[in-house]
Design a protein around this motif. Structure first.
Motif, PDB file in Angstrom:
ATOM      1  N   ALA A   1      18.447   3.944  34.388  1.00  0.00           N
ATOM      2  CA  ALA A   1      17.833   2.666  34.759  1.00  0.00           C
ATOM      3  C   ALA A   1      16.540   2.418  33.989  1.00  0.00           C
ATOM      4  CB  ALA A   1      17.573   2.625  36.263  1.00  0.00           C
ATOM      5  N   GLN A   2      15.782   3.474  33.731  1.00  0.00           N
ATOM      6  CA  GLN A   2      14.550   3.319  32.945  1.00  0.00           C
ATOM      7  C   GLN A   2      14.857   2.786  31.554  1.00  0.00           C
ATOM      8  OE1 GLN A   2      12.648   7.190  32.909  1.00  0.00           O
ATOM      9  NE2 GLN A   2      11.338   6.600  34.607  1.00  0.00           N
ATOM     10  N   ARG A   3      16.044   3.030  31.086  1.00  0.00           N
ATOM     11  CA  ARG A   3      16.446   2.611  29.743  1.00  0.00           C
ATOM     12  C   ARG A   3      17.405   1.414  29.781  1.00  0.00           C
ATOM     13  NH1 ARG A   3      15.008   7.437  30.609  1.00  0.00           N
ATOM     14  NH2 ARG A   3      13.937   8.694  29.069  1.00  0.00           N
ATOM     15  N   GLN A   4      17.489   0.764  30.945  1.00  0.00           N
ATOM     16  CA  GLN A   4      18.405  -0.358  31.168  1.00  0.00           C
ATOM     17  C   GLN A   4      19.845   0.001  30.779  1.00  0.00           C
ATOM     18  OE1 GLN A   4      15.443  -1.514  29.090  1.00  0.00           O
ATOM     19  NE2 GLN A   4      14.396  -1.604  31.053  1.00  0.00           N
ATOM     20  N   ALA A   5      20.232   1.220  31.109  1.00  0.00           N
ATOM     21  CA  ALA A   5      21.587   1.696  30.805  1.00  0.00           C
ATOM     22  C   ALA A   5      22.392   1.820  32.091  1.00  0.00           C
ATOM     23  CB  ALA A   5      21.519   3.048  30.095  1.00  0.00           C
ATOM     24  N   LYS A   6      23.674   1.621  31.980  1.00  0.00           N
ATOM     25  CA  LYS A   6      24.606   1.782  33.098  1.00  0.00           C
ATOM     26  C   LYS A   6      25.303   3.130  32.928  1.00  0.00           C
ATOM     27  CE  LYS A   6      27.204  -0.367  36.343  1.00  0.00           C
ATOM     28  NZ  LYS A   6      26.699  -0.914  37.564  1.00  0.00           N
ATOM     29  N   VAL A   7      25.390   3.891  33.996  1.00  0.00           N
ATOM     30  CA  VAL A   7      26.034   5.201  33.943  1.00  0.00           C
ATOM     31  C   VAL A   7      27.538   5.024  34.112  1.00  0.00           C
ATOM     32  CG1 VAL A   7      26.216   7.475  35.022  1.00  0.00           C
ATOM     33  CG2 VAL A   7      23.986   6.333  34.877  1.00  0.00           C
ATOM     34  N   VAL A   8      28.296   5.672  33.258  1.00  0.00           N
ATOM     35  CA  VAL A   8      29.751   5.682  33.319  1.00  0.00           C
ATOM     36  C   VAL A   8      30.171   7.050  33.834  1.00  0.00           C
ATOM     37  CG1 VAL A   8      31.868   5.463  31.973  1.00  0.00           C
ATOM     38  CG2 VAL A   8      29.861   4.106  31.378  1.00  0.00           C
ATOM     39  N   SER A   9      31.091   7.063  34.800  1.00  0.00           N
ATOM     40  CA  SER A   9      31.472   8.328  35.418  1.00  0.00           C
ATOM     41  C   SER A   9      32.928   8.301  35.878  1.00  0.00           C
ATOM     42  CB  SER A   9      30.565   8.592  36.626  1.00  0.00           C
ATOM     43  OG  SER A   9      30.913   9.790  37.269  1.00  0.00           O
ATOM     44  N   PHE A  10      33.483   9.495  36.023  1.00  0.00           N
ATOM     45  CA  PHE A  10      34.782   9.658  36.659  1.00  0.00           C
ATOM     46  C   PHE A  10      34.612   9.957  38.157  1.00  0.00           C
ATOM     47  CE2 PHE A  10      35.940  11.015  32.270  1.00  0.00           C
ATOM     48  CZ  PHE A  10      36.891  10.037  32.020  1.00  0.00           C
TER      49      PHE A  10
ATOM     50  N   ALA B   1      30.272   9.089  43.658  1.00  0.00           N
ATOM     51  CA  ALA B   1      28.948   8.795  43.094  1.00  0.00           C
ATOM     52  C   ALA B   1      28.916   7.384  42.523  1.00  0.00           C
ATOM     53  CB  ALA B   1      28.576   9.824  42.030  1.00  0.00           C
ATOM     54  N   ALA B   2      29.987   6.978  41.873  1.00  0.00           N
ATOM     55  CA  ALA B   2      30.037   5.628  41.301  1.00  0.00           C
ATOM     56  C   ALA B   2      29.875   4.580  42.389  1.00  0.00           C
ATOM     57  CB  ALA B   2      31.340   5.429  40.536  1.00  0.00           C
ATOM     58  N   LYS B   3      30.573   4.770  43.494  1.00  0.00           N
ATOM     59  CA  LYS B   3      30.516   3.810  44.594  1.00  0.00           C
ATOM     60  C   LYS B   3      29.122   3.779  45.227  1.00  0.00           C
ATOM     61  CE  LYS B   3      32.712   2.596  48.948  1.00  0.00           C
ATOM     62  NZ  LYS B   3      33.758   2.912  49.917  1.00  0.00           N
ATOM     63  N   ARG B   4      28.558   4.940  45.482  1.00  0.00           N
ATOM     64  CA  ARG B   4      27.279   5.008  46.195  1.00  0.00           C
ATOM     65  C   ARG B   4      26.068   4.705  45.324  1.00  0.00           C
ATOM     66  NH1 ARG B   4      28.810   9.915  50.213  1.00  0.00           N
ATOM     67  NH2 ARG B   4      29.949   8.602  51.645  1.00  0.00           N
TER      68      ARG B   4
ATOM     69  N   GLN C   1      29.401   2.840  36.789  1.00  0.00           N
ATOM     70  CA  GLN C   1      30.637   2.236  36.356  1.00  0.00           C
ATOM     71  C   GLN C   1      31.715   3.314  36.344  1.00  0.00           C
ATOM     72  OE1 GLN C   1      30.356  -0.029  32.734  1.00  0.00           O
ATOM     73  NE2 GLN C   1      32.504   0.331  32.259  1.00  0.00           N
ATOM     74  N   LEU C   2      32.755   3.107  37.083  1.00  0.00           N
ATOM     75  CA  LEU C   2      33.846   4.069  37.147  1.00  0.00           C
ATOM     76  C   LEU C   2      34.708   3.920  35.896  1.00  0.00           C
ATOM     77  CD1 LEU C   2      34.991   6.263  38.987  1.00  0.00           C
ATOM     78  CD2 LEU C   2      36.443   4.526  40.020  1.00  0.00           C
ATOM     79  N   LEU C   3      34.890   5.016  35.193  1.00  0.00           N
ATOM     80  CA  LEU C   3      35.698   5.021  33.984  1.00  0.00           C
ATOM     81  C   LEU C   3      37.145   5.261  34.370  1.00  0.00           C
ATOM     82  CD1 LEU C   3      35.693   4.808  30.914  1.00  0.00           C
ATOM     83  CD2 LEU C   3      35.267   7.275  30.824  1.00  0.00           C
ATOM     84  N   ARG C   4      37.993   4.313  34.022  1.00  0.00           N
ATOM     85  CA  ARG C   4      39.424   4.407  34.372  1.00  0.00           C
ATOM     86  C   ARG C   4      40.264   4.391  33.131  1.00  0.00           C
ATOM     87  NH1 ARG C   4      40.185   2.471  40.047  1.00  0.00           N
ATOM     88  NH2 ARG C   4      38.159   1.865  40.731  1.00  0.00           N
TER      89      ARG C   4
END
Length: 131
Positions: free
Chosen positions: A108-117, A121-124, A128-131
């Motif tokens: 967030a400090q870098r205005q980035a969105k985290v992508v995860s499987f 954690a993605a929901k909470r 961004q959930l990687l599908r």
């Protein structure tokens, strides 16, 4: 500046070994100053939280208190302090691990969105959930 290892932080927080805790207390409370601060790296911080949770049964409220205390101790410099503070607030809501909260806060400090499987954690945490 002295960098504090996980075991020094744990001895200071847990007070579980008379000799080592006394040494950690003396270092943090008497030897460190605002001019000669102790550095707490993110690695040492995350390891400390892991030990406090797994070995000492610290719950989310206790961990948030630990993080707040470390951040507010004038003789300590916590790496990425603002991100750690934001991560602690996310962590306090429960149901997520501190390391995931820290990943989100640093991004967030870098205005980035985290992508995860990691669906939970993605929901909470709004990853961004990687599908």
């Amino acid at each position: 500046m002295l960098a504090l290892d996980t075991n020094v932080l744990v001895r200071y927080l847990a007070q579980d070994d008379a000799r080592q805790s006394a040494l950690a207390n003396r270092l943090i409370e008497s030897q460190l100053t605002t001019a000669e601060r102790g550095f707490v790296s993110l690695v040492a911080l995350l390891e400390t939280v892991w030990v406090m949770e797994s070995r000492y049964g610290a719950d989310a409220a206790t961990v948030q208190g630990i993080l707040t205390d470390l951040l507010e101790t004038a003789v300590l410099e916590v790496q990425e302090g603002p991100a750690v503070r934001a991560a602690a607030a996310l962590y306090a809501r429960g149901g997520v691990d501190l390391h995931d909260c820290l990943i989100v806060a640093l991004a967030a400090q870098r205005q980035a969105k985290v992508v995860s499987f990691d669906t939970r954690a993605a929901k909470r945490l709004g990853m961004q959930l990687l599908r």
